[in-house]
Design a protein around this motif. Structure first.
Motif, PDB file in Angstrom:
ATOM      1  N   LEU A 191      94.694  37.136  49.098  1.00  0.00           N
ATOM      2  CA  LEU A 191      94.053  38.056  48.166  1.00  0.00           C
ATOM      3  C   LEU A 191      94.565  39.463  48.434  1.00  0.00           C
ATOM      4  CD1 LEU A 191      90.368  36.750  48.448  1.00  0.00           C
ATOM      5  CD2 LEU A 191      92.112  36.068  46.795  1.00  0.00           C
ATOM      6  N   THR A 192      94.760  40.227  47.381  1.00  0.00           N
ATOM      7  CA  THR A 192      95.244  41.592  47.529  1.00  0.00           C
ATOM      8  C   THR A 192      94.296  42.563  46.835  1.00  0.00           C
ATOM      9  OG1 THR A 192      96.617  41.426  45.536  1.00  0.00           O
ATOM     10  CG2 THR A 192      97.654  40.869  47.648  1.00  0.00           C
ATOM     11  N   ALA A 193      94.288  43.790  47.325  1.00  0.00           N
ATOM     12  CA  ALA A 193      93.449  44.832  46.750  1.00  0.00           C
ATOM     13  C   ALA A 193      94.019  46.189  47.153  1.00  0.00           C
ATOM     14  CB  ALA A 193      92.009  44.697  47.230  1.00  0.00           C
ATOM     15  N   ASP A 194      93.483  47.241  46.564  1.00  0.00           N
ATOM     16  CA  ASP A 194      93.905  48.595  46.945  1.00  0.00           C
ATOM     17  C   ASP A 194      93.237  49.029  48.250  1.00  0.00           C
ATOM     18  OD1 ASP A 194      95.465  49.082  44.514  1.00  0.00           O
ATOM     19  OD2 ASP A 194      93.528  49.085  43.498  1.00  0.00           O
ATOM     20  N   GLN A 195      92.023  48.570  48.456  1.00  0.00           N
ATOM     21  CA  GLN A 195      91.278  48.893  49.670  1.00  0.00           C
ATOM     22  C   GLN A 195      90.512  47.667  50.123  1.00  0.00           C
ATOM     23  OE1 GLN A 195      91.342  51.680  51.450  1.00  0.00           O
ATOM     24  NE2 GLN A 195      92.616  52.862  50.035  1.00  0.00           N
ATOM     25  N   TYR A 196      90.257  47.600  51.451  1.00  0.00           N
ATOM     26  CA  TYR A 196      89.529  46.480  52.029  1.00  0.00           C
ATOM     27  C   TYR A 196      88.351  47.034  52.823  1.00  0.00           C
ATOM     28  CZ  TYR A 196      93.885  44.114  50.889  1.00  0.00           C
ATOM     29  OH  TYR A 196      94.987  43.636  50.232  1.00  0.00           O
ATOM     30  N   VAL A 197      87.182  46.420  52.635  1.00  0.00           N
ATOM     31  CA  VAL A 197      85.977  46.835  53.354  1.00  0.00           C
ATOM     32  C   VAL A 197      85.523  45.685  54.233  1.00  0.00           C
ATOM     33  CG1 VAL A 197      83.572  47.557  53.153  1.00  0.00           C
ATOM     34  CG2 VAL A 197      85.272  48.395  51.501  1.00  0.00           C
ATOM     35  N   LEU A 198      85.492  45.912  55.549  1.00  0.00           N
ATOM     36  CA  LEU A 198      85.004  44.911  56.494  1.00  0.00           C
ATOM     37  C   LEU A 198      83.500  45.064  56.642  1.00  0.00           C
ATOM     38  CD1 LEU A 198      87.645  44.879  59.369  1.00  0.00           C
ATOM     39  CD2 LEU A 198      86.994  42.947  57.946  1.00  0.00           C
ATOM     40  N   ALA A 199      82.758  44.059  56.238  1.00  0.00           N
ATOM     41  CA  ALA A 199      81.303  44.088  56.353  1.00  0.00           C
ATOM     42  C   ALA A 199      80.841  42.802  57.008  1.00  0.00           C
ATOM     43  CB  ALA A 199      80.666  44.267  54.981  1.00  0.00           C
ATOM     44  N   LEU A 200      81.391  42.537  58.193  1.00  0.00           N
ATOM     45  CA  LEU A 200      81.141  41.287  58.911  1.00  0.00           C
ATOM     46  C   LEU A 200      80.278  41.545  60.128  1.00  0.00           C
ATOM     47  CD1 LEU A 200      84.804  39.957  58.828  1.00  0.00           C
ATOM     48  CD2 LEU A 200      82.941  39.267  57.320  1.00  0.00           C
ATOM     49  N   GLY A 201      79.516  40.530  60.527  1.00  0.00           N
ATOM     50  CA  GLY A 201      78.710  40.629  61.734  1.00  0.00           C
ATOM     51  C   GLY A 201      79.579  40.746  62.969  1.00  0.00           C
ATOM     52  N   VAL A 202      79.029  41.342  64.038  1.00  0.00           N
ATOM     53  CA  VAL A 202      79.823  41.594  65.247  1.00  0.00           C
ATOM     54  C   VAL A 202      80.315  40.309  65.895  1.00  0.00           C
ATOM     55  CG1 VAL A 202      78.747  43.808  65.763  1.00  0.00           C
ATOM     56  CG2 VAL A 202      77.685  41.720  66.611  1.00  0.00           C
ATOM     57  N   GLY A 203      79.675  39.176  65.606  1.00  0.00           N
ATOM     58  CA  GLY A 203      80.112  37.918  66.205  1.00  0.00           C
ATOM     59  C   GLY A 203      81.085  37.144  65.349  1.00  0.00           C
ATOM     60  N   SER A 204      81.568  37.730  64.265  1.00  0.00           N
ATOM     61  CA  SER A 204      82.454  37.009  63.361  1.00  0.00           C
ATOM     62  C   SER A 204      83.763  36.643  64.048  1.00  0.00           C
ATOM     63  CB  SER A 204      82.755  37.872  62.136  1.00  0.00           C
ATOM     64  OG  SER A 204      83.819  37.321  61.383  1.00  0.00           O
ATOM     65  N   PRO A 205      84.182  35.366  63.959  1.00  0.00           N
ATOM     66  CA  PRO A 205      85.465  34.959  64.529  1.00  0.00           C
ATOM     67  C   PRO A 205      86.630  35.741  63.917  1.00  0.00           C
ATOM     68  CG  PRO A 205      84.145  33.037  63.989  1.00  0.00           C
ATOM     69  CD  PRO A 205      83.460  34.228  63.392  1.00  0.00           C
ATOM     70  N   PHE A 206      86.512  36.119  62.638  1.00  0.00           N
ATOM     71  CA  PHE A 206      87.592  36.850  61.975  1.00  0.00           C
ATOM     72  C   PHE A 206      87.844  38.188  62.681  1.00  0.00           C
ATOM     73  CE2 PHE A 206      89.052  40.084  58.967  1.00  0.00           C
ATOM     74  CZ  PHE A 206      90.222  39.507  58.530  1.00  0.00           C
ATOM     75  N   LEU A 207      86.784  38.847  63.098  1.00  0.00           N
ATOM     76  CA  LEU A 207      86.956  40.140  63.769  1.00  0.00           C
ATOM     77  C   LEU A 207      87.716  39.966  65.085  1.00  0.00           C
ATOM     78  CD1 LEU A 207      83.538  41.967  63.255  1.00  0.00           C
ATOM     79  CD2 LEU A 207      85.712  42.411  62.119  1.00  0.00           C
ATOM     80  N   SER A 208      87.376  38.946  65.834  1.00  0.00           N
ATOM     81  CA  SER A 208      88.042  38.740  67.122  1.00  0.00           C
ATOM     82  C   SER A 208      89.511  38.397  66.926  1.00  0.00           C
ATOM     83  CB  SER A 208      87.329  37.638  67.927  1.00  0.00           C
ATOM     84  OG  SER A 208      87.419  36.392  67.245  1.00  0.00           O
ATOM     85  N   ARG A 209      89.846  37.717  65.815  1.00  0.00           N
ATOM     86  CA  ARG A 209      91.249  37.366  65.561  1.00  0.00           C
ATOM     87  C   ARG A 209      92.039  38.560  65.044  1.00  0.00           C
ATOM     88  NH1 ARG A 209      88.973  32.804  62.920  1.00  0.00           N
ATOM     89  NH2 ARG A 209      89.404  33.789  60.923  1.00  0.00           N
ATOM     90  N   SER A 210      91.365  39.491  64.380  1.00  0.00           N
ATOM     91  CA  SER A 210      92.075  40.531  63.646  1.00  0.00           C
ATOM     92  C   SER A 210      92.051  41.894  64.319  1.00  0.00           C
ATOM     93  CB  SER A 210      91.470  40.646  62.244  1.00  0.00           C
ATOM     94  OG  SER A 210      91.530  39.422  61.569  1.00  0.00           O
ATOM     95  N   VAL A 211      91.508  41.976  65.533  1.00  0.00           N
ATOM     96  CA  VAL A 211      91.403  43.282  66.199  1.00  0.00           C
ATOM     97  C   VAL A 211      92.727  43.993  66.252  1.00  0.00           C
ATOM     98  CG1 VAL A 211      90.997  44.392  68.422  1.00  0.00           C
ATOM     99  CG2 VAL A 211      89.339  42.752  67.536  1.00  0.00           C
ATOM    100  N   GLY A 212      93.794  43.265  66.561  1.00  0.00           N
ATOM    101  CA  GLY A 212      95.088  43.892  66.705  1.00  0.00           C
ATOM    102  C   GLY A 212      95.707  44.343  65.391  1.00  0.00           C
ATOM    103  N   GLN A 213      95.161  43.870  64.265  1.00  0.00           N
ATOM    104  CA  GLN A 213      95.775  44.174  62.968  1.00  0.00           C
ATOM    105  C   GLN A 213      94.960  45.162  62.159  1.00  0.00           C
ATOM    106  OE1 GLN A 213      96.066  40.273  61.270  1.00  0.00           O
ATOM    107  NE2 GLN A 213      97.969  39.806  62.303  1.00  0.00           N
ATOM    108  N   THR A 214      93.696  45.363  62.459  1.00  0.00           N
ATOM    109  CA  THR A 214      92.846  46.213  61.638  1.00  0.00           C
ATOM    110  C   THR A 214      92.502  47.499  62.378  1.00  0.00           C
ATOM    111  OG1 THR A 214      90.851  45.131  62.475  1.00  0.00           O
ATOM    112  CG2 THR A 214      91.833  44.252  60.437  1.00  0.00           C
TER     113      THR A 214
END
Length: 267
Positions: free
Chosen positions: A244-267
């Motif tokens: 998915l693509t967009a002009d802007q991305y808003v992260l509104a995930l809980g602190v325990g989200s697996p996505f956050l732990s995987r994406s720390v180095g990229q976001t």
């Protein structure tokens, strides 16, 4: 501008609401089949500027150490082999000085008061009811010494205009008659008359309906995998259903989200 909001909890839905009102094209994705799940569904629903102390405090390191040995503490830690965890830990410990705790608590207070005002504004403007309770919150103490320490701690907030009242056992019964029949001896309480509570899952569902009238699109059953990037900028979001693509991305995930732990180095 097209905006992609990751997470359909109370923060994600509220973000989508304000973005849509500003005229943006908004898409919200969530891995569940409804908004307001996970952290939004299981939290206590407290709206409490009167108790908005920073987690990083001089007492936090001691609690973290105790938690390693199995003690039940307010803040707990579980060791991991991920080196980013230890870098985060060092940053957390840096914030545990009295001065940093004071600065962070006051910043959190301003954010909490702002969030509370916006909550009330949305509820009034959109006619949303979410099992709200606006009679204040009580912070109970069994020990007189702990009550005194609590009052000393809260002086930082009262100096900023937060209303906090000390109640002895008899005054506590007058504020809430249920405590007249309590089986546990209480030294007293601190009453925060401007605090409140509500059902954040219900609020999220009600606000989603308003968002849809504003043109917000909700896509459920979508699991975020990772961001793609080029030249230091995010170019897309890889999901289990394509990119998915967009002009802007808003992260509104809980602190325990697996996505956050995987994406720390990229976001």
């Amino acid at each position: 501008m097209k905006v992609l909001v990751l997470g359909g909890g109370v923060v994600g839905v509220t973000s989508a609401y304000f973005l849509a009102k500003e005229g943006h094209e908004v898409v919200v994705i969530d891995q569940h089949d409804q908004v307001g799940q996970e952290a939004t569904a299981v939290n206590a629903g407290l709206i409490a500027p009167g108790h908005c102390f920073a987690w990083a405090s001089p007492s936090a390191p001691r609690m973290l150490v105790k938690s390693l040995f199995g003690e039940k503490t307010s803040i707990r830690v579980k060791l991991t082999t991920d080196p980013r965890f230890y870098w985060w830990g060092l940053q957390f410990l840096r914030e545990c000085t009295p001065e940093r705790a004071r600065i962070n608590t006051l910043a959190k207070l301003k954010l909490s008061e702002y969030s509370q005002r916006k909550l009330h504004e949305i509820a009034a403007d959109e006619g949303i009811h979410y099992n709200e309770v606006t009679k204040g919150l009580l912070y109970l103490y069994r020990d007189e010494a702990e009550l005194e320490l609590g009052l000393m701690k809260m002086e930082l907030l009262t100096a900023e205009g937060v209303k906090l009242n000390r109640l002895d056992a008899e005054a506590l019964k007058r504020v809430d008659p249920a405590f007249a029949h309590a089986q546990v001896d209480l030294a007293g309480a601190i009453h925060a008359p401007d605090d409140g509570s509500g059902n954040s899952e219900l609020f999220s569902r009600e606000l989603r309906a308003r968002c849809q009238k504003l043109g917000v699109e909700f896509r459920f059953g979508v699991t975020a995998k990772k961001f793609t990037e080029s030249s230091g900028r995010i170019t897309g979001l890889v999901t289990d259903q394509g990119t998915l693509t967009a002009d802007q991305y808003v992260l509104a995930l809980g602190v325990g989200s697996p996505f956050l732990s995987r994406s720390v180095g990229q976001t």
